[in-house]
Design a protein around this motif. Structure first.
Motif, PDB file in Angstrom:
ATOM      1  N   ALA A  16       0.492 -68.060 -40.783  1.00 31.45           N
ATOM      2  CA  ALA A  16       1.564 -67.070 -40.682  1.00 31.45           C
ATOM      3  C   ALA A  16       1.277 -65.862 -41.561  1.00 31.45           C
ATOM      4  O   ALA A  16       1.516 -64.712 -41.167  1.00 31.45           O
ATOM      5  CB  ALA A  16       2.894 -67.707 -41.069  1.00 31.45           C
ATOM      6  N   ALA A  17       0.751 -66.107 -42.759  1.00 31.87           N
ATOM      7  CA  ALA A  17       0.439 -65.002 -43.667  1.00 31.87           C
ATOM      8  C   ALA A  17      -0.647 -64.103 -43.086  1.00 31.87           C
ATOM      9  O   ALA A  17      -0.578 -62.869 -43.196  1.00 31.87           O
ATOM     10  CB  ALA A  17       0.000 -65.558 -45.018  1.00 31.87           C
ATOM     11  N   ALA A  18      -1.647 -64.695 -42.461  1.00 27.73           N
ATOM     12  CA  ALA A  18      -2.719 -63.904 -41.857  1.00 27.73           C
ATOM     13  C   ALA A  18      -2.184 -63.040 -40.717  1.00 27.73           C
ATOM     14  O   ALA A  18      -2.546 -61.860 -40.587  1.00 27.73           O
ATOM     15  CB  ALA A  18      -3.828 -64.828 -41.357  1.00 27.73           C
ATOM     16  N   LEU A  19      -1.316 -63.609 -39.888  1.00 29.63           N
ATOM     17  CA  LEU A  19      -0.717 -62.829 -38.807  1.00 29.63           C
ATOM     18  C   LEU A  19       0.078 -61.653 -39.359  1.00 29.63           C
ATOM     19  O   LEU A  19       0.023 -60.536 -38.829  1.00 29.63           O
ATOM     20  CB  LEU A  19       0.195 -63.727 -37.964  1.00 29.63           C
ATOM     21  N   ALA A  20       0.827 -61.906 -40.432  1.00 32.11           N
ATOM     22  CA  ALA A  20       1.625 -60.843 -41.041  1.00 32.11           C
ATOM     23  C   ALA A  20       0.732 -59.749 -41.620  1.00 32.11           C
ATOM     24  O   ALA A  20       0.998 -58.550 -41.453  1.00 32.11           O
ATOM     25  CB  ALA A  20       2.525 -61.429 -42.126  1.00 32.11           C
ATOM     26  N   LEU A  21      -0.331 -60.135 -42.302  1.00 35.54           N
ATOM     27  CA  LEU A  21      -1.250 -59.154 -42.884  1.00 35.54           C
ATOM     28  C   LEU A  21      -1.922 -58.299 -41.817  1.00 35.54           C
ATOM     29  O   LEU A  21      -2.143 -57.097 -42.009  1.00 35.54           O
ATOM     30  CB  LEU A  21      -2.319 -59.867 -43.707  1.00 35.54           C
ATOM     31  N   LEU A  22      -2.230 -58.911 -40.688  1.00 28.67           N
ATOM     32  CA  LEU A  22      -2.926 -58.192 -39.621  1.00 28.67           C
ATOM     33  C   LEU A  22      -1.971 -57.376 -38.751  1.00 28.67           C
ATOM     34  O   LEU A  22      -2.406 -56.724 -37.801  1.00 28.67           O
ATOM     35  CB  LEU A  22      -3.713 -59.185 -38.761  1.00 28.67           C
ATOM     36  N   LEU A  38      -9.143 -64.770 -42.246  1.00 26.83           N
ATOM     37  CA  LEU A  38      -8.230 -64.353 -43.306  1.00 26.83           C
ATOM     38  C   LEU A  38      -7.449 -65.549 -43.853  1.00 26.83           C
ATOM     39  O   LEU A  38      -7.240 -65.671 -45.070  1.00 26.83           O
ATOM     40  CB  LEU A  38      -7.272 -63.294 -42.756  1.00 26.83           C
ATOM     41  N   ALA A  39      -7.030 -66.451 -42.967  1.00 25.87           N
ATOM     42  CA  ALA A  39      -6.252 -67.621 -43.394  1.00 25.87           C
ATOM     43  C   ALA A  39      -7.031 -68.483 -44.381  1.00 25.87           C
ATOM     44  O   ALA A  39      -6.438 -69.094 -45.286  1.00 25.87           O
ATOM     45  CB  ALA A  39      -5.845 -68.444 -42.178  1.00 25.87           C
ATOM     46  N   ARG A  40      -8.351 -68.533 -44.229  1.00 22.15           N
ATOM     47  CA  ARG A  40      -9.164 -69.359 -45.136  1.00 22.15           C
ATOM     48  C   ARG A  40      -9.143 -68.845 -46.570  1.00 22.15           C
ATOM     49  O   ARG A  40      -9.499 -69.574 -47.499  1.00 22.15           O
ATOM     50  CB  ARG A  40     -10.603 -69.433 -44.619  1.00 22.15           C
ATOM     51  N   ARG A  41      -8.731 -67.607 -46.764  1.00 20.31           N
ATOM     52  CA  ARG A  41      -8.667 -67.046 -48.125  1.00 20.31           C
ATOM     53  C   ARG A  41      -7.304 -67.278 -48.776  1.00 20.31           C
ATOM     54  O   ARG A  41      -7.071 -66.837 -49.902  1.00 20.31           O
ATOM     55  CB  ARG A  41      -8.941 -65.538 -48.075  1.00 20.31           C
ATOM     56  N   ILE A  42      -6.410 -67.933 -48.079  1.00 19.51           N
ATOM     57  CA  ILE A  42      -5.026 -68.078 -48.539  1.00 19.51           C
ATOM     58  C   ILE A  42      -4.746 -69.534 -48.893  1.00 19.51           C
ATOM     59  O   ILE A  42      -5.019 -70.441 -48.098  1.00 19.51           O
ATOM     60  CB  ILE A  42      -4.052 -67.588 -47.449  1.00 19.51           C
ATOM     61  N   THR A  43      -4.211 -69.761 -50.079  1.00 20.23           N
ATOM     62  CA  THR A  43      -3.869 -71.110 -50.535  1.00 20.23           C
ATOM     63  C   THR A  43      -2.402 -71.154 -50.953  1.00 20.23           C
ATOM     64  O   THR A  43      -1.756 -70.120 -51.134  1.00 20.23           O
ATOM     65  CB  THR A  43      -4.745 -71.533 -51.721  1.00 20.23           C
ATOM     66  N   THR A  44      -1.889 -72.366 -51.120  1.00 19.45           N
ATOM     67  CA  THR A  44      -0.507 -72.549 -51.568  1.00 19.45           C
ATOM     68  C   THR A  44      -0.487 -73.310 -52.884  1.00 19.45           C
ATOM     69  O   THR A  44      -1.426 -74.041 -53.214  1.00 19.45           O
ATOM     70  CB  THR A  44       0.320 -73.316 -50.525  1.00 19.45           C
ATOM     71  N   PRO A  63      -2.519 -77.157 -45.793  1.00 11.72           N
ATOM     72  CA  PRO A  63      -2.434 -76.524 -44.468  1.00 11.72           C
ATOM     73  C   PRO A  63      -3.635 -76.865 -43.589  1.00 11.72           C
ATOM     74  O   PRO A  63      -4.777 -76.922 -44.056  1.00 11.72           O
ATOM     75  CB  PRO A  63      -2.405 -75.026 -44.792  1.00 11.72           C
ATOM     76  N   ALA A  64      -3.363 -77.079 -42.318  1.00 13.83           N
ATOM     77  CA  ALA A  64      -4.434 -77.375 -41.367  1.00 13.83           C
ATOM     78  C   ALA A  64      -5.326 -76.151 -41.193  1.00 13.83           C
ATOM     79  O   ALA A  64      -4.841 -75.015 -41.164  1.00 13.83           O
ATOM     80  CB  ALA A  64      -3.840 -77.785 -40.026  1.00 13.83           C
ATOM     81  N   PRO A  65      -6.645 -76.346 -41.054  1.00 15.45           N
ATOM     82  CA  PRO A  65      -7.569 -75.217 -40.896  1.00 15.45           C
ATOM     83  C   PRO A  65      -7.580 -74.635 -39.493  1.00 15.45           C
ATOM     84  O   PRO A  65      -8.245 -73.626 -39.239  1.00 15.45           O
ATOM     85  CB  PRO A  65      -8.925 -75.835 -41.241  1.00 15.45           C
ATOM     86  N   GLN A  66      -6.852 -75.255 -38.577  1.00 22.08           N
ATOM     87  CA  GLN A  66      -6.714 -74.725 -37.223  1.00 22.08           C
ATOM     88  C   GLN A  66      -5.466 -75.327 -36.589  1.00 22.08           C
ATOM     89  O   GLN A  66      -4.949 -76.342 -37.050  1.00 22.08           O
ATOM     90  CB  GLN A  66      -7.938 -75.061 -36.370  1.00 22.08           C
ATOM     91  N   ILE A  67      -4.981 -74.687 -35.531  1.00 24.87           N
ATOM     92  CA  ILE A  67      -3.812 -75.181 -34.800  1.00 24.87           C
ATOM     93  C   ILE A  67      -4.213 -75.313 -33.339  1.00 24.87           C
ATOM     94  O   ILE A  67      -4.402 -74.306 -32.649  1.00 24.87           O
ATOM     95  CB  ILE A  67      -2.613 -74.224 -34.936  1.00 24.87           C
ATOM     96  N   GLU A  78      -9.571 -60.662 -51.193  1.00 27.53           N
ATOM     97  CA  GLU A  78     -10.529 -61.733 -51.467  1.00 27.53           C
ATOM     98  C   GLU A  78      -9.854 -63.104 -51.460  1.00 27.53           C
ATOM     99  O   GLU A  78     -10.432 -64.090 -50.981  1.00 27.53           O
ATOM    100  CB  GLU A  78     -11.191 -61.488 -52.826  1.00 27.53           C
ATOM    101  N   SER A  79      -8.649 -63.165 -52.014  1.00 26.17           N
ATOM    102  CA  SER A  79      -7.923 -64.430 -52.052  1.00 26.17           C
ATOM    103  C   SER A  79      -6.439 -64.153 -52.252  1.00 26.17           C
ATOM    104  O   SER A  79      -6.049 -63.086 -52.732  1.00 26.17           O
ATOM    105  CB  SER A  79      -8.436 -65.338 -53.176  1.00 26.17           C
ATOM    106  N   MET A  80      -5.633 -65.133 -51.880  1.00 23.06           N
ATOM    107  CA  MET A  80      -4.189 -65.022 -52.054  1.00 23.06           C
ATOM    108  C   MET A  80      -3.631 -66.417 -52.342  1.00 23.06           C
ATOM    109  O   MET A  80      -3.930 -67.364 -51.623  1.00 23.06           O
ATOM    110  CB  MET A  80      -3.531 -64.452 -50.793  1.00 23.06           C
ATOM    111  N   GLU A  81      -2.851 -66.515 -53.409  1.00 24.43           N
ATOM    112  CA  GLU A  81      -2.141 -67.755 -53.710  1.00 24.43           C
ATOM    113  C   GLU A  81      -0.656 -67.518 -53.481  1.00 24.43           C
ATOM    114  O   GLU A  81      -0.078 -66.586 -54.039  1.00 24.43           O
ATOM    115  CB  GLU A  81      -2.369 -68.190 -55.155  1.00 24.43           C
TER     116      GLU A  81
END
Length: 489
Positions: A349-355, A377-383, A328-332, A309-312
Motif C-alpha cells: 500500500a505504501a508503494a502504491l501511495a508513493l507512486l 519500492l515495497a522491498r525497501r519498506i519495513t514495519t 508482510p508478504a513479498p507478493q500478493i 533508500e528505505s522506509m520504516e
C-alpha cells in the motif's frame, strides 16, 4: 443471574429504535448522510471483484420476488438476498467506515435499510433514520465487548470474536423502515441472538492470508438480521432479555469480556455514529495515517521517489500483533482474496501511495499486483512497533475495555538521498476528532470519483450525491435512489 425488575436492555434498545427524526440532532443526520453515501460508494466500487461476482450469482440463484437491488447484478431479488449480497460487497475492499479503529458495521444498517425501503417503497428519511439507529445499536454492542487487551504489558487480540452482534442493528434497521412498535423488535432481537453467526477464531495474530470471509461473514450477518426481523414480523417470539443474561449473547460472541452498561449509557443523547472514521484508501484503517504522510512526503520534502533508500513504518500494537503487518508478504497472488490480503500489506500500500496511484479497486487489478516498480519500492519498506502508541493504547484499553481508541498516527523514518527524515502525524484523513481530518462532502464525493471511475458514469455520480444529500426529500427510495445504484456495472 439477576432478573431485571424494569425494562430489559433489549427492550430499551427496541424503544430507542422508535426515535423520531426531530429527536436526532441535525449534525448527526448530516454525518449520517455521509456514512450512507460512503457505504454505497464502497459497495458500488466492489462490483467487479471476483468475490463480488460470486455473491451476485448466489443472489441471482436464490432470487425471490423482485424487491431490491443488488449492486452490479442487473436484476432485483428478494430483500433478504439483496441485503446479504450488498453488505458483503460494501466490506469487500476494506474501505468502509471504522469505529474507534476496531470495527466496521455501518454497512449493515445501510444494506438492510436500503433493501427494506425498496421492498416497502418507503421514503428516504426512513432509510437515513434506519442507518443511524442501526449504527447506534451496533456501536453499543461493540463497546460492550472487549476485542483487544493488554496483559503484562503485551497486546493481544481476543482468540474468539464475531461481528455477529451486528445482526441486531440489521434487524433494527428493518424495524425503523417498517415503523414497528418496540415489542416486535424486542422479539426480533431475541430471535437474532439465535441466528447471528457465532464466535470463531479468526487467527488474526498468525494468519498469512485471508479466506473469503476475512474476519467476518458480512453477508451472513446481514442475512441473520433480516431473517430475525422477517420471522418477528410473522409473529415469531424471542427472549426479551438476551442482552441482560450472564452468560449470554455478549459472551457467545466470544470476546475477552463484557461491559453491559455501555448498551444503554447515554441512549438518545450520545450519538456514536459521529465518532466513526471514513476511509480514503481500500486498506485496513491501521495503514491510513502512514499512507497520508507517505503520499505527501515527496512533494513536501522535495525528494523524488527514486531517491528513497528505505522506509520504516511504526505501527499500532493491534497492527503489529497481526502477522500480515509484522511480516508482510513479498507478493500478493492474483486471487479472489487479493483485495483482502492487500489491505493488510503495508509495504504494498505504501508503494502504491508513493507512486501516486489513485486509491480504489484498481489497487488490486492484476497488472497492479504484478507491477515490478511497485514491488521494487515495497522491498525497501519495513514495519516496526510504535512505542508511543503502545503506551496510549494500553492506557485507553484499561480505561475503556470495549475500546475507544482515537489515534493511530503516522510515524515514519525515511532515508533518502543520504539524509534521514522522521515524519509524524496525529490523525488520518477521515478521522472525526480533528477539524482538519474530519470527513465532509468533498471527501466522500472525491472518494466516489476515484473508487467508481469507470463503474458509475460521472452524471450518475452527481445524481447519487444529490439524492443522498437531500435524502429526507425522497418520497420513494425504490423509485429515486435504486435506479441510480442499478447503473453500476
Amino acid at each position: 443471574m439477576t432478573v431485571p425488575t424494569g425494562p430489559t436492555r433489549t427492550q430499551l434498545l427496541a424503544r430507542f429504535a422508535t426515535t423520531r427524526d426531530e429527536d436526532i440532532p441535525e449534525s448527526v443526520r448530516d454525518y449520517g448522510k455521509l456514512v450512507v453515501l460512503d457505504s454505497l460508494v464502497c459497495g458500488l466500487a466492489a462490483v467487479r471483484l471476483r468475490r463480488s461476482r460470486m455473491v451476485q450469482r448466489v443472489a441471482a440463484r436464490f432470487g425471490g420476488p423482485a424487491e431490491a437491488t443488488v449492486f452490479g447484478l442487473g436484476q432485483r431479488v428478494a430483500a433478504i438476498n439483496a441485503a446479504h449480497a450488498n453488505a458483503d460487497m460494501m466490506n469487500a475492499l476494506d474501505a468502509d467506515d471504522t469505529f474507534f479503529n476496531s470495527a466496521h458495521f455501518a454497512v449493515f444498517g445501510v444494506a438492510a435499510g436500503l433493501a427494506e425501503a425498496e421492498r416497502l417503497h418507503a421514503d428516504g428519511a426512513s432509510l437515513l433514520r434506519a442507518s443511524i439507529i442501526a449504527f447506534e445499536i451496533n456501536a453499543r454492542l461493540n463497546l460492550s465487548t472487549s476485542l483487544m487487551a493488554f496483559e503484562d504489558g503485551q497486546f493481544r487480540w481476543s482468540p474468539l470474536s464475531s461481528h455477529g452482534y451486528a445482526s441486531m442493528g440489521t434487524a433494527a434497521a428493518c424495524a425503523v423502515v417498517g415503523g414497528w412498535e418496540p415489542e416486535r423488535l424486542t422479539h426480533a432481537l431475541g430471535l437474532v441472538a439465535w441466528l447471528a453467526p457465532p464466535a470463531k477464531n479468526s487467527y488474526m495474530a498468525e494468519r498469512r492470508s485471508f479466506n473469503a470471509f476475512k474476519y467476518g461473514p458480512y453477508g451472513a450477518i446481514a442475512h441473520a438480521g433480516m431473517l430475525g426481523a422477517a420471522l418477528a414480523e410473522e409473529g415469531y417470539t424471542g427472549d426479551l432479555d438476551v442482552l441482560d443474561r450472564t452468560p449470554g449473547f455478549i459472551e457467545a460472541m466470544g470476546f475477552l469480556g463484557g461491559e453491559r452498561h455501555e448498551l444503554v449509557a447515554g441512549l438518545g443523547s450520545t450519538w456514536w455514529i459521529s465518532e466513526t472514521s471514513l476511509k480514503p484508501y481500500p486498506t485496513c484503517r491501521f495503514t491510513h495515517a502512514a499512507l497520508d504522510a507517505i503520499r505527501a512526503f515527496p512533494s513536501t520534502h522535495g525528494v523524488p521517489v527514486s531517491q528513497i533508500e528505505s522506509m520504516e513504518i511504526r505501527l499500532s500494537p493491534a497492527a503489529y500483533r497481526t502477522l500480515q503487518f509484522r511480516e508482510p508478504a513479498p507478493q500478493i497472488p492474483d486471487t479472489l482474496v487479493a483485495p483482502l490480503d492487500g489491505a493488510f500489506n503495508m509495504p504494498y500500500a505504501a508503494a502504491l501511495a508513493l507512486l501516486g496511484h489513485a486509491p480504489g479497486p484498481q489497487w488490486y487489478d492484476p497488472q497492479r499486483l504484478a507491477d515490478p516498480a511497485v514491488w521494487d519500492l515495497a522491498r525497501r519498506i519495513t514495519t516496526a512497533p510504535d512505542p508511543v502508541l503502545d503506551a496510549e493504547w494500553e492506557a485507553d484499553l484499561k480505561e475503556h475495555p470495549g475500546g475507544q481508541i482515537r489515534r493511530t498516527r503516522g510515524a515514519l523514518t525515511i532515508r533518502a538521498g543520504g539524509r534521514e527524515y522522521v515524519v509524524e502525524s496525529d490523525f488520518a484523513q477521515g478521522d472525526p476528532w480533528d477539524s482538519a481530518t474530519r470527513a465532509d462532502w468533498d471527501f466522500v464525493v472525491g472518494k466516489l470519483a476515484t473508487f467508481c471511475d469507470g463503474i458509475l458514469d460521472a452524471g450518475s455520480q452527481e445524481q447519487l450525491v444529490e439524492v443522498v444529500r437531500g435524502i429526507e426529500d425522497v418520497a420513494d427510495v425504490a423509485e429515486t435512489l435504486s435506479p441510480l445504484l442499478a447503473r453500476a456495472r
